[in-house]
Write a protein that holds these residues in place. Structure first.
Motif, PDB file in Angstrom:
ATOM      1  N   LYS A 116      -4.624   5.884   1.828  1.00 40.64           N
ATOM      2  CA  LYS A 116      -4.171   4.542   2.180  1.00 40.64           C
ATOM      3  C   LYS A 116      -5.242   3.753   2.930  1.00 40.64           C
ATOM      4  O   LYS A 116      -5.294   2.519   2.831  1.00 40.64           O
ATOM      5  N   ASN A 142      -7.259   2.091   0.321  1.00 38.68           N
ATOM      6  CA  ASN A 142      -6.526   0.977  -0.287  1.00 38.68           C
ATOM      7  C   ASN A 142      -6.465  -0.234   0.636  1.00 38.68           C
ATOM      8  O   ASN A 142      -6.577  -1.378   0.185  1.00 38.68           O
ATOM      9  N   ILE A 143      -6.285  -0.005   1.921  1.00 39.42           N
ATOM     10  CA  ILE A 143      -6.216  -1.123   2.866  1.00 39.42           C
ATOM     11  C   ILE A 143      -7.559  -1.841   2.945  1.00 39.42           C
ATOM     12  O   ILE A 143      -7.619  -3.073   3.009  1.00 39.42           O
ATOM     13  N   LYS A 167      -1.311  -2.242  -4.110  1.00 39.88           N
ATOM     14  CA  LYS A 167      -2.011  -0.979  -4.301  1.00 39.88           C
ATOM     15  C   LYS A 167      -0.958   0.133  -4.333  1.00 39.88           C
ATOM     16  O   LYS A 167      -0.494   0.611  -3.300  1.00 39.88           O
ATOM     17  N   CYS A 220       0.877  -1.175   0.000  1.00 39.41           N
ATOM     18  CA  CYS A 220       0.000   0.000   0.000  1.00 39.41           C
ATOM     19  C   CYS A 220       0.911   1.222   0.000  1.00 39.41           C
ATOM     20  O   CYS A 220       1.454   1.599   1.050  1.00 39.41           O
TER      21      CYS A 220
END
Length: 529
Positions: free
Chosen positions: A264, A267-268, A258, A229
């Motif tokens: 972030k 994305n996580i 990602k 990430c």
């Protein structure tokens, strides 16, 4: 209070277990078996005696007492044996081979017991002691006043270490390590320094990042899922891994990548969904304090440890992180293949997009399901499944290997299931435990790994179970749904499969009955072995 741990000891160790729940202690050198505990812990410490000959004889005596204790306890009780480590400050003069040999013999005896007796496990005490100066380990005031050998100031660290060992025995660990890239797994900022400018290799600080990546690779080989990430352009990241061949890691070592400019936290969450794992099974590493703080606030379920500010501290940091959250006592085949299996899942999801219906997708997967009675070689994996599975777990009962073996010896039938399709082998990913009494059966556990959810395999397995019981002359099948914070999606499973709801108790547990009148047809979308 639950009777969790019974500590068999030769000296005072209570300060080390002060924060651990459900602990009881034997008298000094008292090896009489006490019933009713989940774990029996053989914690004999190195004798602090000046005379070397007395120490050697004492170690032999300890070994004999251990054998007596193990032979006196039932096989379905689990015993954890601490390795013997020389913590003595005394410097014995002359050749010391006799003492070293006896320590070696003691530990070799432990390893032999663990190899030949399924209920014996060894805890490597040196992995705790190695983090501390030997000169600090003993506080002589406490020793002479209370027979406390290990300095009580290390009690909190010991409790963390000990409970992490218990988690590793039960295969309770985090699943996924999500990694930033810049100044996290390589030195420098890719977007500013370029591919050739990032630090990775022999010279400082590149050597620190190389060792960090090597350790990450070892983690991956123990079944830890790695993901990226990072706020970077994907093409630049791909190029960095391709052109910097001295990196121990490759892009293929990551199950999910990602690399973009989105938040972030977003994305996580997407990584969690793509891998089909819970956010609370993830750990996020980032050198940027601001990014760490954002994730802590936006996704509190994700563990976000502080990252060291000096490259030379990173390897020890990662080792400690692994020992606390990712270690496992025994690897299964599924652990060794985990990255490959999650990569296959990614391919399945991409393939599913081209189908208009789920049924068409499932039909073309070529699913092969093998449901068989449990073999002893599969017990570690089965115990692991009960400890880790949350989403499709109808009763959420957790079992150790020893408890699984005890069930087999009782009136229980245990089946495990392996699943394959055109993309690969999911491995052992489902479990059914049934208690059979005359013409009645009760499902004690019914669970599926999150990796095989979405293919209606749970229905096939239930139908196959009903057919097996029908052919055994079983007329009635009872079951339960025990609600948790994570299995709400399965609440209506039994009702949707024709089970009669009998009642719901005060804890929200649903009790069901199914009258087995005939065999159930199995969908032709599956090959059932």
């Amino acid at each position: 209070m639950e009777k969790a741990f019974y500590i068999i000891r030769n000296t005072t160790v209570e300060p080390l277990f002060k924060g651990v729940q459900g602990v009881s202690f034997s008298g000094y050198n008292d090896t009489e078996f006490q019933e009713g505990f989940g774990y029996y812990v053989w914690f004999y410490l190195f004798p602090l005696q000046v005379d070397k000959t007395s120490v050697v004889e004492e170690l032999k005596y300890m070994r004999a007492k251990l054998d007596f204790f193990i032979n006196s306890m039932p096989e379905n009780n689990l015993i954890l044996c601490f390795s013997m480590e020389d913590i003595s400050p005394f410097c014995y003069t002359g050749e010391n081979f006799e003492l070293k040999t006896e320590i070696y013999n003691y530990n070799q005896h432990l390893f032999h017991l663990a190899k030949t007796k399924q209920n014996v496990k060894v805890l490597d005490f040196d992995t705790f002691l190695a983090d501390f100066s030997r000169s600090e380990l003993i506080d002589w005031r406490h020793y002479y006043l209370s027979s406390v050998v290990i300095n009580p100031k290390f009690g909190s660290a010991f409790q963390d270490w000990f409970l992490a060992k218990i988690d590793s025995l039960n295969s309770v660990r985090k699943k996924c390590l999500v990694l930033d890239l810049d100044n996290t797994i390589w030195g420098g900022v890719l977007g500013e320094d370029g591919v050739e400018g990032i630090h990775i290799g022999q010279a400082y600080p590149g050597n620190c990042f190389s060792d960090l990546q090597s350790f990450l690779l070892r983690m991956k080989e123990t079944g830890v899922i790695l993901a990226i990430c990072s706020k970077n352009n994907y093409y630049d990241v791909e190029e960095a891994f391709r052109l910097r061949a001295e990196m121990p890691l490759t892009l293929e070592d990551f199950s999910c990548v990602k690399a973009n400019w989105d938040d972030k936290s977003k994305n996580i969450i997407e990584i969690s969904k793509e891998l089909n794992i819970g956010l609370d099974s993830m750990v996020f590493l980032d050198d940027n304090p601001a990014e760490r703080e954002l994730i802590k606030k936006a996704i509190p379920q994700v563990l976000v440890p502080e990252f060291p500010d000096k490259p030379y501290l990173m390897l020890q940091f990662l080792k400690n992180l692994y020992n606390r959250y990712f270690q496992i006592y025994k690897l299964t085949d599924e652990d060794l293949k985990r990255t490959e299996q999650y990569s296959q899942n990614t391919s399945r999801k991409k393939d599913s997009i081209k189908y208009l219906s789920t049924n068409d997708f499932i039909r073309d997967l070529g699913l092969v399901i093998e449901l068989k009675e449990l073999k002893s070689i599969h017990i570690p994996r089965i115990a692991q499944l009960t400890q880790k599975t949350n989403q499709f777990n109808l009763t959420t009962k957790r079992y150790t290997e020893t408890e699984i073996r005890a069930l087999i010896k009782g009136n229980y039938k245990i089946w495990d299931a392996t699943v394959k399709d055109k993309f690969g082998d999911h491995g052992i990913t489902a479990l059914i435990i049934v208690n059979i009494q005359e013409k009645k059966a009760t499902i004690y556990s019914f669970l599926l790994s999150c990796r095989i959810l979405g293919y209606e395999i749970e229905k096939v397995l239930l139908h196959k179970l009903i057919n097996i019981l029908y052919n055994k002359g079983i007329k009635t099948l009872k079951s339960q749904f025990v609600p948790t914070s994570k299995n709400a999606q399965t609440e209506m499973f039994f009702e949707n499969e024709g089970f009669q709801l009998l009642n719901v108790d005060k804890n929200g547990t649903k009790h069901y009955k199914y009258d087995i009148m005939e065999e159930i047809g199995i969908s032709q979308n599956y090959t059932l072995i």
